[in-house]
Motif scaffolding. Sequence first.
Motif, PDB file in Angstrom:
ATOM      1  N   ASP A  78       0.834  -1.275   0.039  1.00 17.69           N
ATOM      2  CA  ASP A  78      -0.221  -0.132  -0.074  1.00 17.69           C
ATOM      3  C   ASP A  78       0.506   1.086  -0.192  1.00 17.69           C
ATOM      4  N   VAL A  79       2.264   1.302  -0.360  1.00 22.84           N
ATOM      5  CA  VAL A  79       2.935   2.416  -0.403  1.00 22.84           C
ATOM      6  C   VAL A  79       3.014   2.837  -2.066  1.00 22.84           C
ATOM      7  N   GLU A  80       2.856   4.137  -2.435  1.00 14.36           N
ATOM      8  CA  GLU A  80       2.955   4.288  -3.774  1.00 14.36           C
ATOM      9  C   GLU A  80       4.247   4.354  -4.382  1.00 14.36           C
ATOM     10  N   HIS A  81       4.582   3.870  -5.271  1.00 20.04           N
ATOM     11  CA  HIS A  81       5.823   3.508  -5.983  1.00 20.04           C
ATOM     12  C   HIS A  81       5.782   3.633  -7.613  1.00 20.04           C
ATOM     13  N   GLY A  82       7.001   3.869  -7.986  1.00 18.18           N
ATOM     14  CA  GLY A  82       7.141   3.754  -9.704  1.00 18.18           C
ATOM     15  C   GLY A  82       8.473   4.081  -9.828  1.00 18.18           C
ATOM     16  N   CYS A  83       8.821   4.053 -11.269  1.00 19.26           N
ATOM     17  CA  CYS A  83      10.487   4.147 -11.724  1.00 19.26           C
ATOM     18  C   CYS A  83      10.264   4.896 -12.900  1.00 19.26           C
ATOM     19  N   VAL A  84      11.375   5.448 -13.372  1.00 15.03           N
ATOM     20  CA  VAL A  84      11.829   5.850 -14.660  1.00 15.03           C
ATOM     21  C   VAL A  84      13.240   5.206 -15.033  1.00 15.03           C
ATOM     22  N   CYS A  85      13.037   4.648 -16.212  1.00 11.82           N
ATOM     23  CA  CYS A  85      14.434   4.033 -16.446  1.00 11.82           C
ATOM     24  C   CYS A  85      15.482   5.144 -17.006  1.00 11.82           C
ATOM     25  N   LEU A  86      16.604   4.943 -16.500  1.00 12.12           N
ATOM     26  CA  LEU A  86      17.901   6.073 -16.866  1.00 12.12           C
ATOM     27  C   LEU A  86      18.695   5.344 -17.733  1.00 12.12           C
ATOM     28  N   GLU A  87      18.881   3.962 -17.778  1.00 16.00           N
ATOM     29  CA  GLU A  87      19.663   3.329 -18.624  1.00 16.00           C
ATOM     30  C   GLU A  87      18.926   1.601 -18.886  1.00 16.00           C
ATOM     31  N   PRO A  88      18.679   1.250 -20.075  1.00 18.63           N
ATOM     32  CA  PRO A  88      18.046  -0.148 -20.224  1.00 18.63           C
ATOM     33  C   PRO A  88      18.412  -1.098 -19.337  1.00 18.63           C
ATOM     34  N   GLY A  89      17.394  -1.934 -19.070  1.00 23.32           N
ATOM     35  CA  GLY A  89      17.885  -2.763 -18.223  1.00 23.32           C
ATOM     36  C   GLY A  89      16.719  -3.732 -17.396  1.00 23.32           C
ATOM     37  N   GLU A  90      17.128  -4.408 -16.439  1.00 26.29           N
ATOM     38  CA  GLU A  90      15.978  -5.449 -15.863  1.00 26.29           C
ATOM     39  C   GLU A  90      15.806  -5.437 -14.414  1.00 26.29           C
TER      40      GLU A  90
END
Length: 103
Positions: A78-90
């Motif tokens: 229940d914690v809001e989270h997300g990400c932006v890719c800075l360099e392609p990866g996994e």
Amino acid sequence: MTAYPEVPADPGVKRQVLADHPDLMVVAFRFAHAGAEGKLHRHRHVQSTYVASGRFRFTVGGAPREVGPGDSFVIDGDVEHGCVCLEPGELIDSFAPRRDDFL
């Protein structure tokens, strides 16, 4: 053991369930290019994230952090989270319990 296909998650992001059990799920998220996003969201599941490759800027509970290969962290349910890719990866994410919406 069931092999799950790779499916689109967000633009530039593919998701593949690697293993699942009602109590735990392991999922790979593959980011094809810088700027691809895992949009801000929340879910009831505890999530552990391991950066297998690439670089990412995560926002977890409003706090930004940059992570790279070998980094790992846990996100409470229940914690809001997300990400932006800075360099392609996994990213390799584990969810407890299983994310039935991914099946």
